[in-house]
Scaffold this motif. Structure first.
Motif: not given
Length: 1541
Positions: A616-633
Motif C-alpha cells: 500500500a502507498t497512501v497519502a493524506w486526503a487531497a482533491d487530487t490523486e497525484d503524489e507530487t509534493d504530498r507526504f506518502c507512506l
C-alpha cells in the motif's frame, strides 16, 4: 341580442360546467366508498388518534376538533338554496315571457340551470355531512367553497347586470335569497378545520395545515401567537409550534436526493420546487392584471366626473366604478398576500433549509482535506493570488460555514423573489398597452425612447455591481477566515500581546471589504438612479408628447396615465435590482456547487477478516490523486493481529498518524490494498438494544485522534457518545482511564459541562476523556493516536494496566501510536517502526526481540536522551489548562463547599436577547457611529424635498388639466413627424402656455431625479461610516475581553455577529432607513392631499392610519421577538457545523454520522421555524393593511363623488394619492418593522461593544525592560473572583537572572494560577510580583506580556506559511528564521533543503520546513502535533525573551527528538530566565531549582538534589515516578556540575 343576455349566457354556462364537472368527477369515488363494506385505510375507530406525516393528535386535540355544527349549517344552507332555486324555476316557468335564444326561453333556462347547480351543491353537502374522517372532510369543504364562490359570482353578476326596470319583486328577492344561502354555505365551509392539532416529538405542529380555509388564507392562525406576544411582552422558544414535515430538513434532503442529479444546481433546485415556482408565477400573472386595473377604473371614474362637470348625466355608472375600485383593490390584497406567502413559505424557507441540509450531508461524504490544494496548479496553470485566496478559504472551516450562513440564504431569497421577473415583464407589457389605450402609441414610443437611452448605463452599472458583489463575497469570506482564526488563537494572541497587530490585520481586511462595498454601493446607486429616472422621465415625455399632439390633457387622461406610470415605476425599477440579485445568487450557486462537487471519501478498504496493508502507498486526503509534493507512506506491508495490542512508533513526522488515517479509510490509497473487517452500518448496530452480553461489536471501530476531539456538552455525554448508559461499564471506564479522581474533584462530577474542544479541560483530561469514549464504545477495533503524551507517569501506568490492557480491552484489537515503547512493549503482540514514509521494521514483538531489533530501537532513543532514557509521561495532570484558561469552576473546586450541586453548572452561557422594542440607546449608538444627529437631519431633508417636489409635480398636473378649455384641434390625418413639427412651431409661435406647462413639469421631474439619486447615495455612504465605526469598536473589545468571557462564549456566537449581523448593518440597514424615510413622506403626502381635498377625507385617512398602526403594534410585538429568537438560533448551527468539520474523522469512525445529521437537522428546523413565523407575521399584517387600503380607496372615491365642488382635476389629484395610500402606509410600517428587526443586529453588535475589557492603563516600563530576568514573588494571594476563595495563598519565591526553574505539584496545586498571575490574567488580592524590581500590577498589560514569552502545551498556529507563523509581522530576517528551525531540529544545519527529524535521510518525502514559504493550513492541521509544537518553540527562539514560560512544549515528539530539543532549550535560552511547568520530571530534574507547590502554597523551593536529600514532597514524586534511580543520578550530576562551575 342585448349585452345583458350575452353575458347571461356566458356566465350561466361557465358556472354550470364548473359545478357539474366537479360534482360528477367525485361521484364515482363516493359510490365506490359507499359500496365497500370494509374499513377505509384512513378511517379512524372511536378511540383511535388522528395521525399523518406531520404528527399525531392527542385526546385533548381530538376533543377540540368539532365540525358537526358547520356541517349542519352547510346542509341547511344548501337545502334552502335548492328550495329558493326551485321557486325561481317555477316562477320562470309560470311567467314564460322572456326573450328566446335558439328557440329557448333564456330566463327559464337560467333559472333551471341554477336549480341544477343547487342540486349539485346539495349532493356535495350530503357527502360532507356523512363523511367522518378529517382529510376527506376538508377536501369536501374546499370543493364546496370553490363551487359556492363560482355560484355566488354568477348569481351576483346576473343580478347586478339585470336592468332594474325589468325586475319585479319576486325576481329580485329569490336570487337575493339564493345569494344569501350561498354566502352562508361558503362561510360555513371556510370555517371547518382541516384536522385536529397534531404534535411531533411532543411539540405542537404549526397550524397552517391544521386550520380552516379562512384561517389559512387570512393567516388567522398566527393571531393567537401575536396576541400572546403583545400581552406577555416577549415570546419564548417553546411558544412557537414546530414546522410541518414538508418544510423539515430531513424531508427536503430526501426530495433533493430523489431528483436526478443535474450538472446545474439551479436547475436541480427548480426541479425540486417546480410546483411552487409555477404557483407563484401564475398567481403573479393574475396579480399583474389586478394591479393595472385600478388606473383603468380611475380613468373611467374621472371620465364620468368630467361629464358631470359638463352637466351630462351618466346615471349610476360612477358608483359602479367606485365599487369596482374597492373590490379590485380587495382582491389584489388577498391575491398578493397569497403570492408572497407561497414565495416565502413554499420557496425561500424550504430552499434555504434544503441547501443547508445538502451542504451539511456532503460534509460527511467529503474528503477530510487538511492541506492546501491549488486548483490552478492541478490544471498546470500559473496560480493567481485570487485563486490561492479562494482555495485557501475553501479549505477553511469558515469558508464552508459561509455556504450555510450566506450563500444558501441568497439563493433562497432570490428564488422566493423570482416571480418579480414575471411581474416585471408582463407588468411592463400590460402597462404599455394601457399607455397606448390612455395616451396613444405616439406617447408610448416617446417613453420607450427614454428607456432605450438609459439602458446602456443600466447595463454598465449592473455589470459593475455584479463584479463588485462577487469580489465582496470573496473578501467577506477572507475577513471571516481571519476573524475566525484570531478567535481560535486568541489565547496565544493575548499571551503574546499581539492584540494591536491582529486588530490592524483584521482592520486591513475590513477596509478592503469596505472599499469593495463602496464600489457596490455606488454601482447600486447608479442602478437606483435609472430606477428613479426611467418612470419619471417616461411619464414626463409621454405626457408632453400627448399634450403637444392634442394641445391639452384632461384629468382622466393625466391622472390615470400617472397611475399607470406609478405601477410601471415598480415593474421597471425592480428589474436592475433583481438582475444584480440574480448575479449574486449565481455566484452563490457556483460556490455551493463547487463544494458539492468536491472530492468525496471513496471506499479504499477491502473487506477482509484481517487488518492488513498489502503493497500500500497512501497519502493524506487531497482533491487530487497525484503524489507530487504530498507526504506518502510507500510500499507498506503489515498485518495487525486481531484481539491484541499493536504498537506504531517512529520519529516525529514519519507518518504514524497517516497510517492510522489509512486504516480508517480517511487517506488516499495511491496503490496497493488495505484490508479491514467490514464495519457494521448504523442501522445494523441496534445500539438501543445493547447490553453487557452483546456490547462489543467485533468489527466496529473507535478512534482517538492526534488532537482529542471534544464536543460542547457534559463529560458523561462525551464519553457515552450516544450509546445507552450502562452504569457498571461507565464506572469501569472512568476508573480505567484515571478519571474517577477528576470526577470527584469537579463540583458537578461527570455532569460538568465542558466547552467546545474541551476548552475548560487540561490537555491530559482531554486525552483521557477521548480515550474513555473509545473504551466505553462497542468497538472491537480501537485505533489510538498517542494517548500517553499528556499524562503523568503514574496515570500513564494506570491507563496502561487498567485501560489499555485491562478488563475492558479483553478480546479487542488495539492499534496504538506511541513514543513510549518501554511502557507498552511488554503487553504488545505486534510493532511497526516507521522512518520517513516507509517501514523501517515491522513484525511480532517476540520476533523483533529475537532478532535484536527491538533493543536497538529502544537503545537509539536511550542514546539520544542519556539523561532520562524513557521517562515518557507528564508529572502533573493539570485540572485546568495552565496557559489557556483563566477561569472555570473546577479550578477552585477544592475551595468550595463539598455539598454537590442539585444541577450541573452551565459553563457555556445561553445567548442573551433583549425584550420589547429596540432601546433608544441602540439607535443613539448607530447615530453616533454614523456621524451624529445632524447627519441624519440632512438625510431627512433630502427625502422631504423629494416628497415636496412630487406633490408639486402632481399638483402642477392638476392645474394644467384644469386648463382643458384651451385645447387645440388635432390633425389626425398627418404623420407623427409632420404633425409634431407643425404643432411645435404653432406652440412656440402662438401658444406659449403649453411650453410653460411642459417645461415646468419637466424641470420639476429633473430636480426630482437629482434629489432622488443623491438621497440614496448619501444614506448608503453614511451607513458605511456607521458600519466601520461599529466594527472597529466591537473588534477592539473582543480582542481585549477577559479570557474568562472568551472561554464561556462559543466562537460561533461571536462569528455570527461579525458575519450575519454586520452583513445586515453593511447592506440591509441602509436600505431599510432610506426606504422608510421615502414611505413616511409618502404617507405625509397622501394626508396632505387628503387635507387639501376635504377634511372628511382627512378623517378617513387618520382612521385608516390608526387601524394600521394598531395592526403594526401587534405585528411588531411578535415579529421583533421572533427575529431575536431567529438571530440566536443561527449561532448553534454554525457551532455544530464547525465542530463537525473539526471532528468529521472521529464521527465517521464511531459511526455517528446519522446522530450528528439529526442534530443539525433539528437545529436547522428550529432556525427555519422562526423564519417561518417571521414571515407569517409579515403576511398577517400585510393582508390586513391592504384591506384597510382598499376600503380607504373606495371611501375616497365615494367622497369625491358625493362632495359638491370637487371637479375632475381635483378628484384625480386626490385619487392618484389615494391609490398609493395602501402602498405607502404598508411599506412605511413594514420598513419601520424591518428597520427595527434589522436594528436587532445593531443591538447585538452594540451589546459586544460595551463588554468589560482588560485594564489598558498602567505605566510603561523602560524600553529594554526586563534586562536581567529577575522575578520576585512576595506573599502573593490570588483568587479568580473577589467572592471566591484564594487559589494561591501567600506564596513567595524568587528567580535569579538566567536561572532555570522547574514548577511541579499535584493536581490543584496552583501551577496554572501562578502562570496566569505572572501574565496578569488574574490579579493579586494581596502581595505582588516584581520583575527586575518593577511591580507588574502597575505595568501596562501590552508592555508586560510582550516582554515575556510562553510556549503552550497545545500549539497554536495560523494559516499562512512557515514564515508567517514564525514571524507574523515581518520583524526578522530569513536567516534568523532558518536558524530557529535548525535549533529545534526541523531542518538540518548542514543544508536547509535536507530533511530534519521530520524526514531524515530520504528524498522521497520533501521536508515541508525546507522552505519558509511552505503552506500551513488552518490550525496547522497539515502538520503533525509534534511538528506544530516544535514550530511554536522555534517562534519563541526567534523572539529571544528575557523570561520564558514553558508548559511541556514537547509532549508530542519522540524521545530522540525530545532529547535534542531539551538540549536546544538549555543552549538557546541561556540568557533568559526559564520557568517550566514540569510534566516530565526528567525535563526539570537537572534545573537550577525546583518550586514545589501544594494547595496554593510553596511546599519546597531548592535545587533538585537538595530536595531529594530532604526527602520531602519532591522526593515523594521522584519515588512514585518509576524512574527514581535514574532521576537521582541526573540530579546528583547536575548538583556536582553546579558546584564545580
Amino acid at each position: 341580442m342585448s349585452f345583458y343576455r350575452a353575458a347571461e349566457i356566458i356566465v350561466v354556462s361557465l358556472s354550470a360546467i364548473i359545478i357539474f364537472g366537479l360534482t360528477l368527477s367525485c361521484l364515482p369515488q363516493r359510490i365506490k366508498l359507499f359500496g365497500s363494506t370494509g374499513k377505509r385505510p384512513d378511517e379512524l375507530s372511536a378511540n383511535e388518534l388522528y395521525e399523518d406525516e406531520d404528527g399525531v393528535a392527542t385526546p385533548e386535540s381530538m376533543a377540540r376538533y368539532i365540525v358537526r355544527p358547520q356541517k349542519i349549517v352547510i346542509l341547511l344552507a344548501a337545502f334552502c338554496g335548492l328550495g329558493f332555486s326551485l321557486a325561481s324555476g317555477i316562477n320562470a316557468t309560470v311567467k314564460n315571457a322572456e326573450p328566446k335564444f335558439a328557440g329557448l326561453d333564456l330566463g327559464l333556462l337560467t333559472a333551471w340551470i341554477f336549480t341544477a347547480d343547487w342540486l349539485c351543491m346539495f349532493v356535495q353537502a350530503i357527502f360532507l355531512y356523512i363523511e367522518k374522517d378529517c382529510g376527506p372532510i376538508f377536501g369536501h369543504c374546499r370543493r364546496i367553497f370553490s363551487l359556492s364562490m363560482v355560484l355566488l359570482s354568477a348569481q351576483a353578476a346576473l343580478l347586478l347586470m339585470k336592468p332594474i326596470a325589468s325586475t319585479n319583486v319576486v325576481e329580485f328577492w329569490l336570487p337575493t335569497a339564493q345569494i344569501a344561502s350561498v354566502l352562508i354555505l361558503s362561510l360555513a365551509s371556510a370555517f371547518i378545520p382541516r384536522r385536529p392539532d397534531v404534535y411531533f416529538d411532543g411539540h405542537l405542529v404549526d397550524g397552517m395545515r391544521t386550520g380552516s380555509l379562512f384561517s389559512r388564507y387570512t393567516f388567522y392562525w398566527g393571531s393567537a401567537l401575536l396576541k400572546k406576544a403583545a400581552e406577555k411582552g416577549h415570546l419564548n422558544e417553546d411558544d412557537l409550534p414546530g414546522l410541518d414535515r414538508a418544510r423539515r430538513a430531513e424531508r427536503l434532503l430526501e426530495e433533493f436526493n430523489a431528483i436526478h442529479k443535474s450538472p446545474d444546481l439551479y436547475w436541480q433546485i427548480f426541479k425540486a420546487h417546480w410546483r411552487n415556482f409555477m404557483r407563484t408565477w401564475i398567481a403573479t400573472l393574475v396579480g399583474v392584471m389586478t394591479t393595472f386595473t385600478p388606473p383603468v377604473i380611475l380613468n373611467r371614474l374621472l371620465f364620468c366626473l368630467e361629464r358631470r362637470d359638463k352637466g351630462e348625466s351618466d346615471g349610476n355608472t360612477v358608483w359602479f366604478w367606485v365599487a369596482a375600485l374597492g373590490i379590485i383593490k380587495l382582491f389584489e390584497a388577498v391575491l398578493l398576500a397569497y403570492v408572497y406567502w407561497v414565495c416565502f413559505m413554499g420557496l425561500m424557507i424550504p430552499i434555504r433549509n434544503q441547501l443547508s441540509a445538502v451542504v451539511f450531508s456532503k460534509t460527511f461524504r467529503k474528503k477530510d482535506v487538511k492541506g492546501l490544494q491549488k486548483e490552478s496548479e492541478r490544471n498546470d496553470q500559473e496560480p493567481t493570488k485570487a485563486d490561492e485566496d479562494e482555495v485557501e478559504l475553501q479549505n477553511m472551516k469558515q469558508g464552508a460555514i459561509n455556504l450555510l450562513a450566506v450563500d444558501s440564504d441568497r439563493i433562497a431569497l432570490f428564488c422566493a423573489m423570482s416571480n418579480v421577473f414575471v411581474e416585471s415583464f408582463f407588468g411592463t407589457m400590460l402597462g404599455f398597452v394601457f399607455v397606448v389605450f390612455i395616451l396613444g402609441w405616439q406617447s408610448l414610443l416617446a417613453g420607450i425612447l427614454v428607456i432605450v437611452l438609459t439602458t446602456p448605463m443600466n447595463i454598465y452599472s449592473t455589470k459593475k455591481y455584479s463584479k463588485a458583489q462577487d469580489e465582496l463575497m470573496q473578501i467577506r469570506d477572507k475577513k471571516m477566515a481571519v476573524v475566525s482564526e484570531a478567535l481560535q488563537g486568541i489565547r496565544q494572541i493575548k499571551f503574546s500581546a499581539l492584540e494591536d497587530k491582529w486588530e490592524d490585520r483584521i482592520r486591513g481586511v475590513r477596509e478592503e471589504e469596505l472599499r469593495t462595498l463602496r464600489t457596490v454601493v455606488l454601482a447600486d446607486v447608479t442602478v437606483l438612479s435609472v430606477w428613479v429616472i426611467n418612470p419619471i422621465f417616461l411619464s414626463a415625455t409621454a405626457l408632453s408628447v400627448y399634450a403637444i399632439i392634442h394641445g391639452s390633457m384632461s384629468p382622466s387622461v393625466a391622472f390615470s396615465a400617472l397611475a399607470v406610470f406609478g405601477e410601471l415605476e415598480w415593474t421597471l425599477s425592480i428589474v436592475p435590482e433583481m438582475v444584480t440579485d440574480a448575479f449574486d445568487a449565481l455566484v452563490s450557486v457556483g460556490r455551493i456547487k463547487k463544494y458539492l462537487d468536491s472530492a468525496e471519501k471513496e471506499p479504499i478498504i477491502t473487506d477482509s477478516s484481517r487488518i492488513a496493508m498489502v503493497d500500500a502507498t497512501v497519502a493524506w486526503a487531497a482533491d487530487t490523486e497525484d503524489e507530487t509534493d504530498r507526504f506518502c507512506l510507500r510500499n507498506i506491508n503489515l498485518e495487525f493481529p486481531l484481539g491484541e495490542l499493536s504498537l506504531v512508533s517512529g520519529r516525529t513526522g514519519s507518518g504514524k498518524s497517516l497510517l492510522l488515517s489509512a486504516l480508517l479509510g480517511e487517506a488516499d490509497l495511491i496503490s496497493g490494498r488495505i484490508e479491514m473487517p467490514p464495519v457494521p452500518l448504523a442501522v445494523e448496530r441496534f445500539d438501543f438494544k445493547a447490553n453487557p452480553s452483546n456490547w462489543i461489536l467485533p468489527n466496529a471501530v473507535a478512534y482517538v485522534s492526534q488532537i482529542p476531539w471534544i464536543e460542547n456538552g457534559s463529560i458523561r455525554d462525551n464519553i457515552v457518545f450516544g450509546l445507552p448508559f450502562n452504569e457498571p461499564r461507565y464506572n469501569k471506564t472512568l476508573d480505567a482511564c484515571a478519571l474517577t479522581q477528576d470526577m470527584e474533584s469537579l463540583s458537578d462530577g461527570d455532569r460538568t459541562e465542558i466547552g467546545s474542544n474541551g476548552i475548560n479541560l487540561s490537555g491530559g483530561q482531554r486525552w483521557r476523556v477521548s480515550f474513555a469514549r473509545a473504551a466505553y464504545s462497542r468497538a472491537g477495533i480501537l485505533i489510538l493516536d498517542d494517548i500517553f503524551s499528556a499524562v503523568d507517569a503514574h496515570v500513564g501506568k494506570q491507563i496502561f494496566e487498567n485501560g489499555l490492557t485491562g478488563e475492558l480491552m479483553h478480546g479487542r484489537t488495539r492499534i496504538l501510536v506511541t513514543h513510549h515503547l518501554k511502557l507498552c512493549i511488554s503487553q504488545a503482540a505486534y510493532a511497526v517502526f516507521l522512518q520517513n514514509g516507509s517501514i523501517e521494521n515491522a513484525g511480532a514483538v517476540a520476533e523483533l526481540q529475537e532478532r535484536g531489533i527491538l533493543e536497538r530501537i529502544i537503545a537509539r532513543a536511550k542514546d539520544g536522551d542519556h539523561e532520562a532514557e524513557e521517562q515518557i509521561h507528564e508529572e502533573e495532570n493539570e485540572l485546568k489548562r495552565s496557559t489557556t484558561r483563566e477561569s472555570n469552576m473546577s479550578r477552585h473546586a477544592d475551595h468550595v463547599a463539598d455539598t454537590p450541586m442539585p444541577t450541573a453548572r452551565q459553563f457555556i452561557q445561553d445567548e442573551e436577547r433583549e425584550r420589547g422594542a429596540v432601546k433608544w440607546s441602540i439607535y443613539n449608538a448607530y447615530l453616533d457611529a454614523s456621524g451624529g444627529l445632524w447627519v441624519w437631519i440632512l438625510a431627512v431633508s433630502f427625502f422631504a424635498s423629494q416628497e415636496a417636489l412630487t406633490l408639486g409635480k402632481q399638483y402642477w398636473i392638476k392645474i394644467w388639466t384644469s386648463q382643458a378649455e384651451t385645447s387645440a384641434s388635432v390633425l389626425r390625418e398627418h404623420s407623427l413627424i409632420q404633425y409634431s413639427l407643425q404643432r411645435i412651431s404653432a406652440v412656440i409661435e402662438e401658444n406659449h402656455s403649453l411650453v410653460y406647462w411642459i417645461g415646468t413639469y419637466t424641470a420639476i421631474s429633473l430636480v426630482i431625479c437629482i434629489v432622488g439619486t443623491a438621497k440614496y447615495a448619501y444614506v448608503y455612504l453614511t451607513s458605511l461610516r456607521a458600519s466601520r465605526g461599529l466594527f472597529e469598536n466591537m473588534l477592539r473589545v473582543i480582542l481585549r475581553a477577559p479570557l474568562r468571557w472568551l472561554d464561556t462564549v462559543p466562537t460561533g456566537r461571536i462569528l455570527n455577529r461579525f458575519n450575519k449581523d454586520f452583513e445586515t448593518v453593511d447592506s440591509r440597514l441602509a436600505n431599510d432607513i432610506a426606504f422608510l424615510f421615502w414611505n413616511i413622506f409618502g404617507v405625509i403626502g397622501v394626508n396632505l392631499a387628503a387635507v387639501y381635498l376635504s377634511p372628511y377625507i382627512m378623517v378617513i385617512a387618520i382612521i385608516g392610519l390608526a387601524v394600521n398602526v394598531h395592526y403594526a403594534v401587534y405585528y411588531l410585538a411578535g415579529a421583533r421577538e421572533v427575529k431575536r429568537l431567529e438571530s440566536n438560533s443561527r449561532s448553534p448551527i454554525f457551532e455544530l457545523f464547525g465542530a463537525t468539520l473539526s471532528g468529521v474523522a472521529t464521527i465517521r469512525a464511531f459511526g455517528r454520522v446519522q446522530e450528528y445529521t439529526d442534530k443539525m437537522f433539528s437545529r436547522l428546523d428550529v432556525y427555519h421555524q422562526r423564519t417561518f413565523y417571521n414571515w407569517l407575521f409579515n403576511r398577517w399584517v400585510g393582508l390586513r393593511m391592504c384591506v384597510v387600503g382598499a376600503v380607504f380607496a373606495m371611501l375616497v372615491g365615494t367622497a369625491v363623488t358625493i362632495t359638491p365642488g370637487i371637479d375632475a382635476a381635483l378628484a384625480g389629484f386626490a385619487l392618484s394619492f389615494a391609490l398609493n395610500y395602501t402602498g405607502n402606509v404598508i411599506w412605511a410600517l413594514r420598513r419601520y418593522a424591518n428597520m427595527e428587526l434589522d436594528m436587532n443586529s445593531t443591538e447585538r453588535i452594540v451589546e459586544y461593544t460595551t463588554l468589560p475589557i482588560e485594564d489598558q492603563g498602567g505605566v510603561h516600563p523602560p524600553a529594554a525592560w526586563p534586562t536581567e530576568g529577575r522575578v520576585e514573588v512576595e506573599d502573593l494571594v490570588v483568587s479568580y473572583a473577589p467572592e471566591l476563595p484564594p487559589v494561591l495563598k501567600g506564596i513567595s519565591f524568587d528567580v535569579k537572572p538566567r536561572e532555570r526553574i522547574g514548577i511541579v505539584g499535584r493536581t490543584g496545586a496552583g501551577k496554572s494560577s501562578l502562570t496566569l498571575a505572572l501574565f496578569q490574567f488574574i490579579r493579586a488580592s494581596s502581595g505582588s510580583i516584581f520583575i527586575d524590581g518593577i511591580d507588574i500590577s502597575k505595568i501596562n498589560l501590552r508592555d508586560l506580556r510582550s516582554r515575556l514569552a510562553i510556549i503552550p502545551q497545545d500549539p497554536v498556529l495560523f494559516s499562512g506559511t512557515i514564515r508567517s507563523n514564525l514571524d507574523t509581522f515581518n520583524e526578522y530576517s530569513d536567516e534568523d528564521l532558518q536558524e530557529a528551525l535548525q535549533r529545534v531540529h526541523l531542518v538540518q544545519p548542514s543544508s536547509g533543503s535536507e530533511s530534519g527529524t521530520a524526514t531524515p535521510g530520504s528524498d522521497d518525502n520533501a521536508n515541508v520546513f525546507a522552505s519558509l514559504d511552505s503552506k500551513v493550513s488552518e490550525g496547522g492541521l497539515n502538520l503533525s502535533q509534534g511538528q506544530r509544537q516544535l514550530l511554536c518553540l522555534a517562534r519563541a527562539i526567534v523572539s529571544r525573551p528575557k523570561i520564558l514560560v514553558l508548559d511541556e512544549a514537547t509532549s508530542a515528539v519522540d524521545m530522540e527528538t525530545d532529547a535534542l530539543i531539551q538540549k536546544s532549550i538549555r543552549e538557546e535560552f541561556t540568557e533568559c530566565s526559564t520557568l517550566v511547568i514540569a510534566h516530565r520530571l526528567q525535563t526539570v530534574v537537572d534545573y537550577d531549582r525546583i518550586l514545589v507547590l501544594g494547595d496554593g502554597k510553596v511546599l519546597e523551593f531548592d535545587s533538585p538534589w537538595n530536595l531529594i536529600l530532604s526527602k520531602g514532597a519532591f522526593y515523594d514524586m521522584v519515588q512514585h515516578s518509576g524512574e527514581a534511580e535514574a532521576l537521582e543520578v541526573i540530579a546528583r550530576k547536575a548538583a556536582e556540575k553546579g558546584i564545580s562551575s
